[in-house]
Scaffold this active site. Structure first.
Site, short mmCIF file in Angstrom:
data_model
loop_
_atom_site.label_atom_id
_atom_site.label_comp_id
_atom_site.label_asym_id
_atom_site.label_seq_id
_atom_site.Cartn_x
_atom_site.Cartn_y
_atom_site.Cartn_z
N LYS A 149 43.77 14.11 19.19
CA LYS A 149 43.43 15.43 19.74
C LYS A 149 42.79 16.34 18.67
CE LYS A 149 47.19 15.14 23.12
NZ LYS A 149 47.11 15.69 24.49
N PHE A 167 52.19 20.22 20.58
CA PHE A 167 53.58 19.80 20.68
C PHE A 167 53.57 18.39 21.29
CE2 PHE A 167 56.93 22.96 19.88
CZ PHE A 167 56.13 23.99 19.40
N LYS A 189 50.84 22.38 55.84
CA LYS A 189 52.03 21.64 55.42
C LYS A 189 52.01 20.20 55.95
CE LYS A 189 57.03 21.68 55.81
NZ LYS A 189 58.16 22.17 56.59
N ASP A 211 49.69 15.85 33.35
CA ASP A 211 48.61 14.89 33.08
C ASP A 211 47.92 14.46 34.36
OD1 ASP A 211 49.01 14.84 30.33
OD2 ASP A 211 50.63 13.38 30.51
N ASN A 233 57.21 19.79 35.87
CA ASN A 233 58.07 19.09 34.90
C ASN A 233 59.19 20.03 34.46
OD1 ASN A 233 57.17 20.57 32.42
ND2 ASN A 233 55.21 19.68 33.02
N LYS A 240 48.81 11.45 18.43
CA LYS A 240 48.29 12.63 19.14
C LYS A 240 47.61 13.60 18.18
CE LYS A 240 51.55 12.28 22.92
NZ LYS A 240 52.79 12.68 23.52
#
Ligand code: CTP
Length: 404
Positions: free
Chosen positions: A348, A330, A296, A286, A217, A344
């Site tokens: 969490k 975060f 490969k 995630d 990301n 969250k």
């Protein structure tokens, strides 16, 4: 004199002493780095230093007259005794480069020039950065002088090793200016987080598909790196668990580099022992490929999809194992910032969550600033708009300090 808390170093004074070694050529860059922190820099040069770099150069970059003489007539403030005024004004006395001769004078308490008088008279912390020929550095006399000064509470930044200007190889190089400035900065802060151990996760994770390709990301690690540095300069004991990033972390932190979400979970679990605070600033994947292909994937394989499986949620997995620690998450959100972050926070089991907007200019991944809000319970504790990540890091740490 107290140190700075938070990010604010404006109004702090560094008295910067330069002694006569070839590495004095780095001094103007040190002054520039110190000025960029917002601190006031008063430069003092020994007579020998003026052979390597000119007072005019230092005066120009520091924006202040450079002091070179113990008996230079009246000080600019006629009522002041110059060496005492400088000694008293300092929040930090930085000496870089420090020659073997100058350290010997300090160890003996000699005061026969302006800089040695300031060093003897100041009550401020002293940071010495030695630089010299490797044999002079390793000489028992120099080693003994350094030991004596350390016993008296003088701080040292060890010289780097490498090719020396004199032609020898070994320890004796003055560290580069950014490293000296970072060390000086650390000594200007109050250690209000001393005794607190933190694990801070940073950056993205990378989930490998085959030896060539992976899923990741946009996280750059900048927010995490800002938190690491801010926590270190305020005296916390910091362990970093970082995904693959180009960002460098503060030199005082212990850094564990990982790649996948699974490896990050293992490293955080391991690092959490004896930790008071966990800050999960990492953007953890995630999903990860359901299987890894060790060779490969070729074009002729005509791949049309990659099967994925969920990764473990690190925060939710670890919270039950470490209930006594303060957990900060975060949340990177494109919409419904407050509601998503609150959800969250609760799901969490977090003590605090920092929600930032991603997908807009000046906030989120790879940006130098962030916009968003901080929650500790049902209400919003604070909001921030295009705040520098360094300032945000200090703000987050201020809130953590109030709660641990
Ligand atoms: N997090 C975690 N483990 C994961 C994923 C995320 O511990 N496998 C942590 C992040 O480090 C962050 C917080 O959970 O501190 C929220 O991460 P975020 O990506 O915003 O939320 P997700 O829980 O992944 O939910 P979603 O992607 O659906 O918004």
């Amino acid at each position: 004199m107290g140190g700075a808390t938070g990010e604010d170093l404006a109004g702090r004074t560094v008295v910067y002493g330069i002694t006569g070694g070839i590495a004095a050529y780095k001094a103007p860059m040190v002054v520039r780095g110190l000025k960029a922190l917002g601190v006031d820099v008063h430069t003092v040069m020994t007579e020998a230093a003026t052979h390597f770099v000119t007072p005019l150069t230092l005066q120009t970059v520091s924006g202040r007259a450079v002091c070179t003489e113990l008996f230079s007539g009246l000080s600019p403030d006629a009522h002041e005794v110059e060496h005492i005024a400088l000694a008293d004004r300092a929040d930090l006395l930085l000496i870089a480069p420090a020659t073997a001769d100058f350290m010997a004078k300090m160890a003996l308490g000699l005061a026969d020039d302006l800089l040695s008088c300031v060093a003897l008279a100041t009550k401020a912390p002293i940071l010495v950065c030695p630089s010299m020929n490797v044999n002079m550095y390793n000489h028992p006399a120099t080693r003994k002088n350094i030991e004596v000064l350390k016993e008296r509470g003088v701080h040292f930044l060890e010289p780097a090793s490498g090719e020396l200007a004199c032609g020898w190889e070994g320890a004796g190089r003055l560290p580069e200016p950014p490293r000296i400035v970072a060390e000086a900065k650390r000594h200007l802060y109050q250690k209000d987080l001393a005794g607190i151990s933190m694990v801070i996760t940073c950056g993205p994770t990378a989930e490998d598909i085959d030896p060539v390709r992976f899923i990741t990301n946009r996280s750059s690690g900048k927010m995490g790196a800002a938190l690491v540095e801010a926590a270190c300069v305020r005296g916390a004991n910091v362990k970093v668990v970082s995904g693959p990033v180009a960002t460098e972390y503060a030199p005082w932190a212990e850094v564990v580099m990982v790649r996948s979400a699974e490896a990050m979970l293992d490293a955080v679990t391991e690092g959490l022992k004896g930790t008071d605070v966990l800050i999960m600033a990492a953007a953890v994947a995630d999903y990860t490929p359901a299987s890894y292909r060790s060779s490969k994937i070729k074009k002729k394989d005509r791949l049309t999809a990659v099967e994925l499986k969920s990764t473990a949620d690190i925060l939710s997995t670890i919270k039950p194992l470490k209930r006594d620690a303060f957990f900060v998450g975060f949340a990177a959100e494109t919409e419904n910032l407050s509601d998503s972050a609150r959800q969250k926070l609760v799901s969490k089991g977090l003590d605090m969550i920092v929600a930032n907007r991603v997908g807009e200019a000046g906030s989120g991944f790879a940006s130098d600033t962030n916009s968003g809000l901080i929650l500790v319970g049902p209400g919003v504790l604070d909001t921030f708009e295009h705040l520098e990540k360094e300032a945000l890091a200090h703000k987050i740490l201020d809130y953590i300090r109030e709660r641990v």
